[in-house]
Scaffold this motif. Structure first.
Motif, PDB file in Angstrom:
ATOM      1  N   ASN A  16      10.543   2.681   3.407  1.00 16.21           N
ATOM      2  CA  ASN A  16      10.753   2.279   2.031  1.00 16.21           C
ATOM      3  C   ASN A  16       9.890   3.183   1.176  1.00 16.21           C
ATOM      4  OD1 ASN A  16      10.004   0.707  -0.491  1.00 16.21           O
ATOM      5  ND2 ASN A  16      11.613  -0.580   0.378  1.00 16.21           N
ATOM      6  N   LYS A  17      10.431   3.645   0.066  1.00 16.56           N
ATOM      7  CA  LYS A  17       9.680   4.539  -0.826  1.00 16.56           C
ATOM      8  C   LYS A  17       8.308   3.962  -1.153  1.00 16.56           C
ATOM      9  CE  LYS A  17       9.752   6.296  -5.485  1.00 16.56           C
ATOM     10  NZ  LYS A  17      10.101   5.726  -6.751  1.00 16.56           N
ATOM     11  N   ASN A  18       8.223   2.644  -1.324  1.00  9.30           N
ATOM     12  CA  ASN A  18       6.956   2.008  -1.689  1.00  9.30           C
ATOM     13  C   ASN A  18       5.930   2.028  -0.562  1.00  9.30           C
ATOM     14  OD1 ASN A  18       7.952   1.411  -4.254  1.00  9.30           O
ATOM     15  ND2 ASN A  18       8.893  -0.471  -3.516  1.00  9.30           N
ATOM     16  N   SER A  19       6.352   2.355   0.670  1.00  9.68           N
ATOM     17  CA  SER A  19       5.418   2.419   1.790  1.00  9.68           C
ATOM     18  C   SER A  19       4.878   3.834   2.013  1.00  9.68           C
ATOM     19  CB  SER A  19       6.097   1.922   3.068  1.00  9.68           C
ATOM     20  OG  SER A  19       7.079   2.853   3.509  1.00  9.68           O
TER      21      SER A  19
ATOM     22  N   TYR B 298       7.227  11.647  -2.912  1.00 11.70           N
ATOM     23  CA  TYR B 298       7.113  10.727  -1.784  1.00 11.70           C
ATOM     24  C   TYR B 298       7.842  11.372  -0.603  1.00 11.70           C
ATOM     25  CZ  TYR B 298       6.079   7.314  -5.472  1.00 11.70           C
ATOM     26  OH  TYR B 298       5.554   6.647  -6.544  1.00 11.70           O
TER      27      TYR B 298
ATOM     28  N   ASN C 219       2.750   7.163   0.840  1.00  9.43           N
ATOM     29  CA  ASN C 219       1.675   7.585  -0.059  1.00  9.43           C
ATOM     30  C   ASN C 219       2.167   8.731  -0.928  1.00  9.43           C
ATOM     31  OD1 ASN C 219      -0.265   5.777   0.902  1.00  9.43           O
ATOM     32  ND2 ASN C 219      -0.847   7.160   2.559  1.00  9.43           N
TER      33      ASN C 219
END
Length: 158
Positions: free
Chosen positions: A10-13, A30, A15
């Protein structure tokens, strides 16, 4: 995770890497697949702030780039002039001078977000027509950039 396993990210995971080294250029990247990995493609998400671009106008000789615009509005600079791009658009840039490009966020308030999928055929040569630069891009080692027209003889200095 090895390079032979399926990745679900997931993009949010991921850094993010933020870069803002030049007034006109800024982005957050990302990386789904990292530079230096043994792979056949490079995949990442980009967020470009309002009125910025992430890379100078350029084209590749060995790699194809594909951009899927997730959100926002932008301008794709091409040899045939500027083209508007927006959410849902797919941009395919084959390795060719005719496919020179630069993505610019045209919004004054919103991020331009897109998924970038590139083939990873190294070494690659990138040309920057506006600045007369040539880049030698290799996987896992720092890229090198030269001013076009600074050729030397093959045996010079040997």
């Amino acid at each position: 995770m090895s390079n032979s396993e399926i990745k679900i990210l997931n993009k949010n995971s991921i850094n993010p890497q933020h870069k803002a080294e030049h007034e006109s250029y800024e982005y957050t990247k990302y990386e789904v697949t990292k530079d230096g990995e043994d792979k056949h493609c490079h995949i990442c998400f980009y967020e470009i702030p309002p009125l910025k671009a992430n890379y100078p106008y350029h084209y590749h000789l060995n790699n194809e780039e594909v951009f899927y615009i997730i959100s926002g509005n932008g301008i794709l600079e091409t040899p045939d002039g500027n083209k508007p791009i927006s959410a849902g658009d797919v941009v395919v840039c084959p390795p060719s001078e005719k496919a020179a490009h630069r993505i610019i966020n045209s919004s004054e308030t919103e991020l331009l977000v897109y998924l970038d999928y590139d083939t990873a055929n190294y070494p690659d040569i990138a040309y920057y027509p506006h600045s007369n630069k040539v880049g030698i891009l290799a996987n896992g080692i720092p890229n090198k950039f030269y001013r076009e027209g600074t050729n030397i003889e093959y045996y010079e200095g040997e």
